[in-house]
Design a protein around this motif. Sequence first.
Motif, PDB file in Angstrom:
ATOM      1  N   ASP A   8      29.277  14.727 -58.794  1.00 47.88           N
ATOM      2  CA  ASP A   8      29.491  15.938 -58.002  1.00 47.88           C
ATOM      3  C   ASP A   8      29.818  17.134 -58.896  1.00 47.88           C
ATOM      4  O   ASP A   8      29.364  18.250 -58.644  1.00 47.88           O
ATOM      5  CB  ASP A   8      30.558  15.736 -56.930  1.00 47.88           C
ATOM      6  N   LYS A   9      30.552  16.882 -59.958  1.00 49.56           N
ATOM      7  CA  LYS A   9      30.892  17.952 -60.894  1.00 49.56           C
ATOM      8  C   LYS A   9      29.646  18.424 -61.656  1.00 49.56           C
ATOM      9  O   LYS A   9      29.456  19.618 -61.882  1.00 49.56           O
ATOM     10  CB  LYS A   9      31.958  17.444 -61.874  1.00 49.56           C
ATOM     11  N   TRP A  12      27.414  20.570 -59.435  1.00 47.70           N
ATOM     12  CA  TRP A  12      28.012  21.902 -59.295  1.00 47.70           C
ATOM     13  C   TRP A  12      27.783  22.713 -60.568  1.00 47.70           C
ATOM     14  O   TRP A  12      27.401  23.884 -60.512  1.00 47.70           O
ATOM     15  CB  TRP A  12      29.505  21.752 -58.990  1.00 47.70           C
ATOM     16  N   ARG A  15      24.343  24.032 -60.931  1.00 50.68           N
ATOM     17  CA  ARG A  15      24.078  25.051 -59.917  1.00 50.68           C
ATOM     18  C   ARG A  15      23.107  24.610 -58.821  1.00 50.68           C
ATOM     19  O   ARG A  15      22.362  25.414 -58.271  1.00 50.68           O
ATOM     20  CB  ARG A  15      23.593  26.352 -60.560  1.00 50.68           C
ATOM     21  N   THR A  19      29.542  24.989 -54.392  1.00 48.87           N
ATOM     22  CA  THR A  19      30.884  24.496 -54.693  1.00 48.87           C
ATOM     23  C   THR A  19      30.824  22.998 -54.946  1.00 48.87           C
ATOM     24  O   THR A  19      29.862  22.326 -54.560  1.00 48.87           O
ATOM     25  CB  THR A  19      31.863  24.757 -53.529  1.00 48.87           C
ATOM     26  N   ARG A  20      31.867  22.505 -55.567  1.00 47.72           N
ATOM     27  CA  ARG A  20      31.932  21.077 -55.833  1.00 47.72           C
ATOM     28  C   ARG A  20      32.075  20.290 -54.524  1.00 47.72           C
ATOM     29  O   ARG A  20      31.525  19.201 -54.380  1.00 47.72           O
ATOM     30  CB  ARG A  20      33.103  20.790 -56.773  1.00 47.72           C
ATOM     31  N   ALA A  23      28.733  19.822 -53.049  1.00 48.23           N
ATOM     32  CA  ALA A  23      28.025  18.764 -53.772  1.00 48.23           C
ATOM     33  C   ALA A  23      28.509  17.394 -53.304  1.00 48.23           C
ATOM     34  O   ALA A  23      27.705  16.483 -53.073  1.00 48.23           O
ATOM     35  CB  ALA A  23      28.232  18.924 -55.274  1.00 48.23           C
ATOM     36  N   ARG A  71      31.091  25.010 -64.961  1.00 45.91           N
ATOM     37  CA  ARG A  71      29.997  25.856 -64.498  1.00 45.91           C
ATOM     38  C   ARG A  71      29.899  27.075 -65.399  1.00 45.91           C
ATOM     39  O   ARG A  71      30.890  27.698 -65.741  1.00 45.91           O
ATOM     40  CB  ARG A  71      30.278  26.270 -63.054  1.00 45.91           C
TER      41      ARG A  71
END
Length: 130
Positions: A8-9, A12, A15, A19-20, A23, A71
């Motif tokens: 998930d990170k 994110w 892009r 937001t995480r 995701a 990010r």
Amino acid sequence: MQDKVRLDKWLWAARFFKTRSCAAKAIEAGHVHHQGQRAKCATAPKVGDMLKIQAPHGVFEVQVVLLASQRSSAEVARTLYQETPESVVRRERDLFAQKMQPHFDHPDIKGRPTKKWRRQLNQAVGFIEE
């Protein structure tokens, strides 16, 4: 860059999602597949892994090139993955098909039609009120 990062990170940071938490919701909903299997948020992608991502702006099939947990700019985000040529062709075809769809929006009307606009619609369609 890093050795291990949560999926998930990474999504994110790359892009694909704003937001995480977006995701994570997409992963939980089954919109992300890792190596052909339904993914989990804590899955740690490795360099060379294949991901299929259904994002709001299209369906992507990508290969992980770099890992990142922070990010940064869009130019840096594009270096984190490489999209397959089939995925690019499919997305362009879907975008073209979407643009060719007819739009039934009236430029002056936003939201629900007014009583007058509804009567004009019914008259144009040939609907008879009783």
